[in-house]
Design a protein around this motif. Structure first.
Motif, PDB file in Angstrom:
ATOM      1  N   PRO A  22     -26.532 -26.003 -14.703  1.00 39.80           N
ATOM      2  CA  PRO A  22     -25.960 -25.399 -13.627  1.00 39.80           C
ATOM      3  C   PRO A  22     -24.833 -26.064 -14.065  1.00 39.80           C
ATOM      4  CG  PRO A  22     -27.026 -27.415 -13.852  1.00 39.80           C
ATOM      5  CD  PRO A  22     -27.386 -26.743 -15.306  1.00 39.80           C
ATOM      6  N   PHE A  23     -24.221 -25.152 -14.175  1.00 42.28           N
ATOM      7  CA  PHE A  23     -22.385 -24.956 -14.841  1.00 42.28           C
ATOM      8  C   PHE A  23     -21.404 -23.885 -13.653  1.00 42.28           C
ATOM      9  CE2 PHE A  23     -23.446 -27.110 -18.759  1.00 42.28           C
ATOM     10  CZ  PHE A  23     -22.965 -27.816 -19.046  1.00 42.28           C
ATOM     11  N   GLN A  24     -20.100 -24.617 -14.009  1.00 43.87           N
ATOM     12  CA  GLN A  24     -19.593 -23.455 -12.904  1.00 43.87           C
ATOM     13  C   GLN A  24     -17.742 -24.019 -13.519  1.00 43.87           C
ATOM     14  OE1 GLN A  24     -19.588 -22.205  -9.688  1.00 43.87           O
ATOM     15  NE2 GLN A  24     -21.977 -22.428 -10.618  1.00 43.87           N
ATOM     16  N   SER A  25     -17.965 -22.449 -13.704  1.00 46.18           N
ATOM     17  CA  SER A  25     -16.333 -22.312 -15.013  1.00 46.18           C
ATOM     18  C   SER A  25     -15.720 -21.708 -13.773  1.00 46.18           C
ATOM     19  CB  SER A  25     -16.800 -20.961 -16.138  1.00 46.18           C
ATOM     20  OG  SER A  25     -17.025 -19.447 -15.669  1.00 46.18           O
ATOM     21  N   GLU A  26     -15.483 -21.111 -12.619  1.00 44.88           N
ATOM     22  CA  GLU A  26     -14.254 -20.914 -12.052  1.00 44.88           C
ATOM     23  C   GLU A  26     -13.967 -21.549 -11.818  1.00 44.88           C
ATOM     24  OE1 GLU A  26     -17.681 -17.958 -11.027  1.00 44.88           O
ATOM     25  OE2 GLU A  26     -17.470 -20.163 -11.125  1.00 44.88           O
ATOM     26  N   VAL A  27     -14.411 -23.114 -11.547  1.00 44.77           N
ATOM     27  CA  VAL A  27     -12.847 -24.380 -11.091  1.00 44.77           C
ATOM     28  C   VAL A  27     -12.647 -24.628 -11.999  1.00 44.77           C
ATOM     29  CG1 VAL A  27     -12.912 -26.556 -10.350  1.00 44.77           C
ATOM     30  CG2 VAL A  27     -14.613 -25.591  -9.127  1.00 44.77           C
ATOM     31  N   VAL A  28     -12.690 -24.894 -13.245  1.00 50.19           N
ATOM     32  CA  VAL A  28     -12.051 -24.710 -14.692  1.00 50.19           C
ATOM     33  C   VAL A  28     -11.165 -23.392 -15.013  1.00 50.19           C
ATOM     34  CG1 VAL A  28     -12.313 -25.356 -17.625  1.00 50.19           C
ATOM     35  CG2 VAL A  28     -14.168 -26.174 -15.511  1.00 50.19           C
ATOM     36  N   PHE A  29     -11.511 -22.865 -15.037  1.00 47.42           N
ATOM     37  CA  PHE A  29     -10.264 -21.279 -14.610  1.00 47.42           C
ATOM     38  C   PHE A  29      -9.859 -21.731 -14.104  1.00 47.42           C
ATOM     39  CE2 PHE A  29      -8.913 -17.164 -14.149  1.00 47.42           C
ATOM     40  CZ  PHE A  29      -9.198 -17.181 -15.484  1.00 47.42           C
ATOM     41  N   ALA A  30      -9.692 -21.634 -12.694  1.00 43.97           N
ATOM     42  CA  ALA A  30      -8.352 -21.950 -12.058  1.00 43.97           C
ATOM     43  C   ALA A  30      -7.724 -22.789 -12.568  1.00 43.97           C
ATOM     44  CB  ALA A  30      -9.125 -21.534  -9.983  1.00 43.97           C
ATOM     45  N   ALA A  31      -8.126 -24.097 -11.870  1.00 47.60           N
ATOM     46  CA  ALA A  31      -7.624 -24.963 -12.807  1.00 47.60           C
ATOM     47  C   ALA A  31      -6.409 -24.868 -13.889  1.00 47.60           C
ATOM     48  CB  ALA A  31      -8.270 -26.633 -12.932  1.00 47.60           C
ATOM     49  N   LEU A  32      -7.270 -24.940 -14.816  1.00 50.07           N
ATOM     50  CA  LEU A  32      -5.902 -24.573 -16.328  1.00 50.07           C
ATOM     51  C   LEU A  32      -4.748 -23.377 -15.736  1.00 50.07           C
ATOM     52  CD1 LEU A  32      -8.350 -24.739 -18.417  1.00 50.07           C
ATOM     53  CD2 LEU A  32      -6.797 -26.145 -18.326  1.00 50.07           C
ATOM     54  N   GLN A  33      -5.945 -22.230 -14.918  1.00 52.93           N
ATOM     55  CA  GLN A  33      -3.980 -21.608 -14.383  1.00 52.93           C
ATOM     56  C   GLN A  33      -3.599 -21.526 -13.518  1.00 52.93           C
ATOM     57  OE1 GLN A  33      -6.177 -17.822 -12.816  1.00 52.93           O
ATOM     58  NE2 GLN A  33      -3.855 -16.692 -12.219  1.00 52.93           N
ATOM     59  N   ALA A  34      -3.713 -22.354 -12.732  1.00 55.04           N
ATOM     60  CA  ALA A  34      -2.586 -23.409 -12.210  1.00 55.04           C
ATOM     61  C   ALA A  34      -2.079 -24.201 -12.444  1.00 55.04           C
ATOM     62  CB  ALA A  34      -3.375 -24.355 -10.760  1.00 55.04           C
ATOM     63  N   ALA A  35      -2.489 -25.360 -13.321  1.00 53.76           N
ATOM     64  CA  ALA A  35      -1.558 -25.757 -13.964  1.00 53.76           C
ATOM     65  C   ALA A  35      -0.012 -25.149 -15.181  1.00 53.76           C
ATOM     66  CB  ALA A  35      -2.498 -26.673 -14.822  1.00 53.76           C
ATOM     67  N   GLY A  36      -0.970 -24.273 -15.391  1.00 55.25           N
ATOM     68  CA  GLY A  36      -0.165 -23.013 -16.058  1.00 55.25           C
ATOM     69  C   GLY A  36      -0.625 -24.322 -17.483  1.00 55.25           C
ATOM     70  N   ARG A  37      -1.585 -23.892 -18.367  1.00 59.04           N
ATOM     71  CA  ARG A  37      -1.595 -25.233 -19.265  1.00 59.04           C
ATOM     72  C   ARG A  37      -1.588 -23.567 -20.680  1.00 59.04           C
ATOM     73  NH1 ARG A  37      -4.303 -29.194 -19.229  1.00 59.04           N
ATOM     74  NH2 ARG A  37      -3.600 -30.182 -20.925  1.00 59.04           N
ATOM     75  N   ALA A  38      -2.243 -22.456 -20.488  1.00 62.39           N
ATOM     76  CA  ALA A  38      -2.256 -21.463 -20.918  1.00 62.39           C
ATOM     77  C   ALA A  38      -1.608 -20.004 -20.764  1.00 62.39           C
ATOM     78  CB  ALA A  38      -4.086 -21.306 -21.998  1.00 62.39           C
ATOM     79  N   PRO A  39      -1.389 -18.640 -21.611  1.00 63.67           N
ATOM     80  CA  PRO A  39      -1.340 -18.142 -20.655  1.00 63.67           C
ATOM     81  C   PRO A  39      -2.550 -16.789 -20.188  1.00 63.67           C
ATOM     82  CG  PRO A  39      -0.766 -17.840 -23.532  1.00 63.67           C
ATOM     83  CD  PRO A  39      -1.708 -19.800 -22.948  1.00 63.67           C
ATOM     84  N   VAL A  40      -2.499 -16.379 -19.746  1.00 63.88           N
ATOM     85  CA  VAL A  40      -3.604 -16.070 -18.642  1.00 63.88           C
ATOM     86  C   VAL A  40      -4.481 -15.196 -18.968  1.00 63.88           C
ATOM     87  CG1 VAL A  40      -4.308 -15.213 -16.321  1.00 63.88           C
ATOM     88  CG2 VAL A  40      -2.728 -16.304 -16.078  1.00 63.88           C
ATOM     89  N   TRP A  41      -3.421 -14.264 -20.175  1.00 60.41           N
ATOM     90  CA  TRP A  41      -4.739 -13.009 -20.520  1.00 60.41           C
ATOM     91  C   TRP A  41      -5.201 -14.416 -21.948  1.00 60.41           C
ATOM     92  CZ3 TRP A  41      -4.862 -14.001 -26.827  1.00 60.41           C
ATOM     93  CH2 TRP A  41      -3.310 -14.616 -27.071  1.00 60.41           C
ATOM     94  N   LEU A  42      -5.142 -15.359 -22.205  1.00 55.58           N
ATOM     95  CA  LEU A  42      -6.047 -16.375 -23.003  1.00 55.58           C
ATOM     96  C   LEU A  42      -6.862 -16.721 -22.391  1.00 55.58           C
ATOM     97  CD1 LEU A  42      -6.278 -17.484 -25.925  1.00 55.58           C
ATOM     98  CD2 LEU A  42      -5.013 -19.527 -25.362  1.00 55.58           C
ATOM     99  N   LEU A  43      -7.084 -17.553 -20.765  1.00 50.93           N
ATOM    100  CA  LEU A  43      -7.849 -17.759 -20.676  1.00 50.93           C
ATOM    101  C   LEU A  43      -9.274 -16.715 -19.838  1.00 50.93           C
ATOM    102  CD1 LEU A  43      -5.635 -19.706 -17.475  1.00 50.93           C
ATOM    103  CD2 LEU A  43      -6.990 -20.863 -19.961  1.00 50.93           C
ATOM    104  N   VAL A  44      -8.740 -15.869 -19.621  1.00 48.76           N
ATOM    105  CA  VAL A  44      -9.387 -14.544 -19.737  1.00 48.76           C
ATOM    106  C   VAL A  44     -10.647 -14.097 -20.962  1.00 48.76           C
ATOM    107  CG1 VAL A  44      -9.988 -12.406 -19.210  1.00 48.76           C
ATOM    108  CG2 VAL A  44      -8.539 -13.624 -17.784  1.00 48.76           C
ATOM    109  N   VAL A  45      -9.911 -13.998 -21.560  1.00 48.54           N
ATOM    110  CA  VAL A  45     -10.309 -13.821 -23.690  1.00 48.54           C
ATOM    111  C   VAL A  45     -11.832 -14.787 -23.761  1.00 48.54           C
ATOM    112  CG1 VAL A  45     -10.387 -13.628 -25.612  1.00 48.54           C
ATOM    113  CG2 VAL A  45      -8.684 -12.572 -24.334  1.00 48.54           C
ATOM    114  N   VAL A  46     -11.023 -15.986 -23.533  1.00 48.91           N
ATOM    115  CA  VAL A  46     -12.277 -17.475 -23.790  1.00 48.91           C
ATOM    116  C   VAL A  46     -12.789 -17.624 -22.865  1.00 48.91           C
ATOM    117  CG1 VAL A  46     -11.772 -20.148 -24.018  1.00 48.91           C
ATOM    118  CG2 VAL A  46     -10.004 -18.710 -24.710  1.00 48.91           C
ATOM    119  N   ALA A  47     -13.458 -17.516 -21.465  1.00 53.61           N
ATOM    120  CA  ALA A  47     -14.235 -17.559 -20.542  1.00 53.61           C
ATOM    121  C   ALA A  47     -14.503 -16.382 -21.026  1.00 53.61           C
ATOM    122  CB  ALA A  47     -13.652 -17.788 -18.841  1.00 53.61           C
TER     123      ALA A  47
END
Length: 145
Positions: A22-47
């Motif tokens: 029971p994991f939810q990746s959307e919250v982690v993804f959105a939080a990292l994106q909103a915080a500008g912690r990594a380029p969006v393309w890198l977040l998309v690739v990793v996820a």
């Protein structure tokens, strides 16, 4: 720029979300994106890679599921397996494009159970998972939704 721990956490959340865990990746993804912690393309690739690998794990479970099907600890009911098989037989390979959805784990499991060729499985699931995270990135950025 993000550190490796954030990306590893995203990878693990995405991987777990594509299994019976029971994991939810959307919250982690959105939080990292909103915080500008990594380029969006890198977040998309990793996820996407993590989520695709998680589906491969579920697919492999499906390939070996028959021998454990009647054990008390088995995580799926006969009804769930029958529904997944019926759905998969009806819609075939193209149903793999829905593995991004909440019921996608059952489709991946059925694909393994019904011996879908691994290369086709990975290709269609990777398209579905990548599309999911691209749409999520656009929603998080306020570009759609």
């Amino acid at each position: 720029m993000t550190g490796a721990p954030s990306l590893i956490g995203l990878f693990l959340a995405a991987l777990g979300a594509a299994t019976i865990l029971p994991f939810q990746s959307e919250v982690v993804f959105a939080a990292l994106q909103a915080a500008g912690r990594a380029p969006v393309w890198l977040l998309v690739v990793v996820a996407s890679v993590g989520n695709t690998i998680g589906s491969v794990i579920t697919y492999l479970m499906g390939r070996g599921i028959e021998r454990f099907r009647h054990r008390r600890w088995f995580p799926f009911t006969e009804r769930q397996i029958d529904r997944a098989q019926t759905w998969y037989r009806r819609w075939g390979l193209w149903s793999l494009l829905l593995t991004w959805a909440p019921f996608g784990d059952a489709i991946a499991l059925a694909a393994g159970l019904l011996r879908t060729p691994p290369g086709i499985f990975v290709l269609l699931v990777a398209i579905a998972k990548t599309g999911r995270y691209i749409v999520l990135a656009l929603i998080t950025a306020g570009l759609i939704g």
